[in-house]
Design a protein around this motif. Structure first.
Motif, PDB file in Angstrom:
ATOM      1  N   CYS A  16      -0.296   2.502  11.572  1.00 54.79           N
ATOM      2  CA  CYS A  16       0.508   1.789  10.826  1.00 54.79           C
ATOM      3  C   CYS A  16      -0.301   0.879   9.753  1.00 54.79           C
ATOM      4  O   CYS A  16      -1.238   0.351  10.228  1.00 54.79           O
ATOM      5  CB  CYS A  16       1.310   0.661  11.905  1.00 54.79           C
ATOM      6  SG  CYS A  16       2.558  -0.496  10.973  1.00 54.79           S
ATOM      7  N   VAL A  17       0.212   0.672   8.676  1.00 50.92           N
ATOM      8  CA  VAL A  17      -0.339  -0.053   7.569  1.00 50.92           C
ATOM      9  C   VAL A  17       0.539  -1.223   7.388  1.00 50.92           C
ATOM     10  O   VAL A  17       1.578  -1.195   7.110  1.00 50.92           O
ATOM     11  CB  VAL A  17      -0.683   0.542   6.537  1.00 50.92           C
ATOM     12  CG1 VAL A  17      -1.567  -0.302   5.287  1.00 50.92           C
ATOM     13  CG2 VAL A  17      -1.848   1.793   6.733  1.00 50.92           C
ATOM     14  N   MET A  18      -0.192  -2.586   7.357  1.00 50.31           N
ATOM     15  CA  MET A  18       0.914  -3.743   7.160  1.00 50.31           C
ATOM     16  C   MET A  18      -0.028  -4.925   6.760  1.00 50.31           C
ATOM     17  O   MET A  18      -0.966  -5.044   7.266  1.00 50.31           O
ATOM     18  CB  MET A  18       1.465  -4.236   8.620  1.00 50.31           C
ATOM     19  CG  MET A  18       2.168  -5.541   8.604  1.00 50.31           C
ATOM     20  SD  MET A  18       2.662  -6.025  10.331  1.00 50.31           S
ATOM     21  CE  MET A  18       3.563  -4.740  10.828  1.00 50.31           C
ATOM     22  N   ASP A  19       0.285  -5.451   5.543  1.00 47.45           N
ATOM     23  CA  ASP A  19       1.417  -5.168   4.600  1.00 47.45           C
ATOM     24  C   ASP A  19       0.776  -3.980   3.731  1.00 47.45           C
ATOM     25  O   ASP A  19      -0.194  -3.976   2.899  1.00 47.45           O
ATOM     26  CB  ASP A  19       1.733  -6.352   3.950  1.00 47.45           C
ATOM     27  CG  ASP A  19       2.782  -6.248   2.959  1.00 47.45           C
ATOM     28  OD1 ASP A  19       3.399  -5.114   2.852  1.00 47.45           O
ATOM     29  OD2 ASP A  19       3.432  -7.310   2.787  1.00 47.45           O
ATOM     30  N   ALA A  20       1.777  -3.023   3.515  1.00 53.63           N
ATOM     31  CA  ALA A  20       1.739  -1.778   2.760  1.00 53.63           C
ATOM     32  C   ALA A  20       1.668  -2.015   1.209  1.00 53.63           C
ATOM     33  O   ALA A  20       1.623  -0.915   0.389  1.00 53.63           O
ATOM     34  CB  ALA A  20       2.241  -0.455   3.150  1.00 53.63           C
ATOM     35  N   SER A  21       2.418  -3.112   0.904  1.00 52.09           N
ATOM     36  CA  SER A  21       2.971  -3.320  -0.466  1.00 52.09           C
ATOM     37  C   SER A  21       1.459  -3.822  -1.402  1.00 52.09           C
ATOM     38  O   SER A  21       1.740  -3.854  -2.639  1.00 52.09           O
ATOM     39  CB  SER A  21       3.993  -4.208  -0.459  1.00 52.09           C
ATOM     40  OG  SER A  21       3.928  -5.257  -0.054  1.00 52.09           O
ATOM     41  N   GLY A  22       0.575  -4.320  -0.668  1.00 45.09           N
ATOM     42  CA  GLY A  22      -0.341  -5.058  -1.452  1.00 45.09           C
ATOM     43  C   GLY A  22      -1.232  -3.865  -2.033  1.00 45.09           C
ATOM     44  O   GLY A  22      -1.214  -2.724  -1.781  1.00 45.09           O
ATOM     45  N   ARG A  23      -2.391  -4.185  -2.808  1.00 48.33           N
ATOM     46  CA  ARG A  23      -3.354  -3.104  -3.579  1.00 48.33           C
ATOM     47  C   ARG A  23      -4.098  -2.445  -2.425  1.00 48.33           C
ATOM     48  O   ARG A  23      -4.030  -1.222  -2.491  1.00 48.33           O
ATOM     49  CB  ARG A  23      -4.157  -3.875  -4.639  1.00 48.33           C
ATOM     50  CG  ARG A  23      -4.905  -2.929  -5.462  1.00 48.33           C
ATOM     51  CD  ARG A  23      -4.001  -2.043  -6.203  1.00 48.33           C
ATOM     52  NE  ARG A  23      -4.753  -1.030  -6.871  1.00 48.33           N
ATOM     53  CZ  ARG A  23      -5.163  -1.240  -8.344  1.00 48.33           C
ATOM     54  NH1 ARG A  23      -5.248  -2.380  -8.845  1.00 48.33           N
ATOM     55  NH2 ARG A  23      -6.043  -0.098  -8.979  1.00 48.33           N
ATOM     56  N   LEU A  24      -4.559  -3.275  -1.282  1.00 50.08           N
ATOM     57  CA  LEU A  24      -5.246  -2.514  -0.387  1.00 50.08           C
ATOM     58  C   LEU A  24      -4.543  -1.651   0.351  1.00 50.08           C
ATOM     59  O   LEU A  24      -4.797  -0.597   0.801  1.00 50.08           O
ATOM     60  CB  LEU A  24      -5.958  -3.593   0.463  1.00 50.08           C
ATOM     61  CG  LEU A  24      -6.806  -3.278   1.541  1.00 50.08           C
ATOM     62  CD1 LEU A  24      -7.734  -2.319   1.434  1.00 50.08           C
ATOM     63  CD2 LEU A  24      -7.334  -4.354   2.392  1.00 50.08           C
ATOM     64  N   GLY A  25      -3.519  -2.190   0.934  1.00 52.73           N
ATOM     65  CA  GLY A  25      -2.443  -1.543   1.825  1.00 52.73           C
ATOM     66  C   GLY A  25      -1.880  -0.308   1.278  1.00 52.73           C
ATOM     67  O   GLY A  25      -2.102   0.898   1.895  1.00 52.73           O
TER      68      GLY A  25
END
Length: 302
Positions: A12-21
């Motif tokens: 799981c990736v959280m928060d996936a909406s940022g540039r890193l995520g």
């Protein structure tokens, strides 16, 4: 590519909406992982170069303040990459952000403890959790992952980003140890990206960090590599300072200033200023050693 043992894992990736995520999501999918991309906002989420129809990608709307939504996003996952993104209604760091970020970290780590399949958590933190204290110049040794910023110092000088990151990471470590969660942290330098601006909260106190030899930056791809490395390497533990460039000369500082404020003319510099090199006071040897060993093992596997 990831070693074969990781290719069939679900993370799981959280928060996936940022540039890193979002970049982590792309890289993990390319490496064969199945990815739960957890985002706070609503609506369609686009990843560069990754079709949303990818069968190994599942998007969740997970609010770090909604415990059940975190549990849902983590279901069936063996690992979590967690990076805090400020809520849309409070996009900037202020004196109240520490409470928000600590609460989010607590919810996420507690959810991991309640998810039987989670084997490892990679917690994204910041170098600002290390560099702030009274009279840092008087310290004889380099600063590294063993050091922590002084929260009272951060409050006194209104270093809200450093305060929030320090308190949130400490809360995460305390809960992870209490719940028996295998957690590692990536303490990132200032992430370089096209839309970086002078208003970034990391930059509060930039001049002081520069003068103390603790102003460091990191390329996005290097940062993503580091996250995947500490997740996949079974020997990883504790905290890792992550940066690939230190601002140690007047020319370095001017180049960064041009990037942050392109419309502002560069200040004139004297010959003395142009030739001053400030000793780097931060050490990232722990991460560099891990990444060298990790890449060597990858080559052997490939």
């Amino acid at each position: 590519m990831a070693p074969a043992s990781f290719c069939h894992e679900k993370v799981c990736v959280m928060d996936a909406s940022g540039r890193l995520g979002s970049t982590l999501v792309e890289r993990l999918l390319q490496s064969g992982y199945t990815v739960h991309a957890a985002v706070q906002g609503h609506g369609d989420l686009k990843f560069n170069g990754v079709a949303s129809e990818n069968k190994k990608l599942k998007i969740f709307h997970a609010d770090p303040f909604d415990y059940q939504s975190i549990i849902d996003a983590l279901k069936g996952c063996s690992g979590l990459f967690y990076a805090f993104e400020p809520p849309e209604d409070q996009p900037t760091y202020d004196e109240f952000m520490a409470e928000v970020e600590v609460r989010a970290a607590h919810n996420v780590i507690e959810a991991c403890a309640q998810t039987e399949t989670i084997d490892k958590v990679v917690f994204t933190s910041s170098v600002t959790t290390v560099v702030w204290r009274d009279s840092p110049q008087t310290t004889t040794s380099d600063l590294d992952e063993r050091h922590w910023s002084d929260v009272n110092f951060c409050r006194k000088f209104k270093l809200w980003h450093a305060l929030s990151k320090t308190l949130a990471e400490k809360a995460a470590w305390a809960l992870a140890m209490d719940r028996g969660i295998n957690m590692v942290s990536i303490n990132s330098g200032l992430m370089m990206e096209p839309h970086l601006s002078i208003t970034h909260p990391y930059l509060k106190g930039a001049a002081e960090m520069y003068e103390c030899g603790t102003f460091v930056t990191v390329d996005l791809n290097f940062l993503v590599d580091a996250h995947i490395c500490v997740f996949e390497d079974v020997s990883s533990y504790g905290r890792y300072l992550c940066f690939d460039h230190a601002i140690t000369s007047h020319e370095d500082a001017i180049q960064l200033a041009r990037l942050l404020t392109p419309s502002t003319p560069s200040p004139a510099q004297s010959y003395e200023e142009a030739n001053i090199i400030i000793p780097q006071r931060l050490s990232n040897k722990k991460l560099n050693k891990l990444m060298v060993n990790f890449e060597s093992e990858r080559l052997l596997v490939d």
